[in-house]
Design a protein around this motif. Sequence first.
Motif, short mmCIF file in Angstrom:
data_model
loop_
_atom_site.label_atom_id
_atom_site.label_comp_id
_atom_site.label_asym_id
_atom_site.label_seq_id
_atom_site.Cartn_x
_atom_site.Cartn_y
_atom_site.Cartn_z
N VAL A 26 0.88 -1.17 0.00
CA VAL A 26 0.00 0.00 0.00
C VAL A 26 0.91 1.22 0.00
N ASN A 27 0.76 2.04 -1.02
CA ASN A 27 1.58 3.25 -1.16
C ASN A 27 3.07 2.90 -1.06
N LEU A 38 -7.02 0.83 5.28
CA LEU A 38 -7.05 1.56 4.02
C LEU A 38 -7.71 2.91 4.17
N ASP A 42 -5.55 5.34 -1.37
CA ASP A 42 -4.40 4.44 -1.24
C ASP A 42 -4.21 3.65 -2.53
#
Length: 71
Positions: A26-27, A38, A42
């Motif tokens: 995530v990212n 989340l 994202d």
Amino acid sequence: IRCSQGQCRLFDGSPDGHNSMNGTYVNARPVPPSGHELCDGDVIVLAALDPDNPRPDLPGVAALLFHAGCP
């Protein structure tokens, strides 16, 4: 992704606890065993070809943009 009470949490691997082969990000950060909460916007990367640089724009990489308000 598990959602409860308006919050969504992403986990790497299968529901039975086995991690995925290439990781989940995530990212550009790996999802820890405890999961990642989340937020809207994202970027989720699945099947990163290079775990040290999980770029969403490479061929063969699955990338998703999370929208909290989706029905």
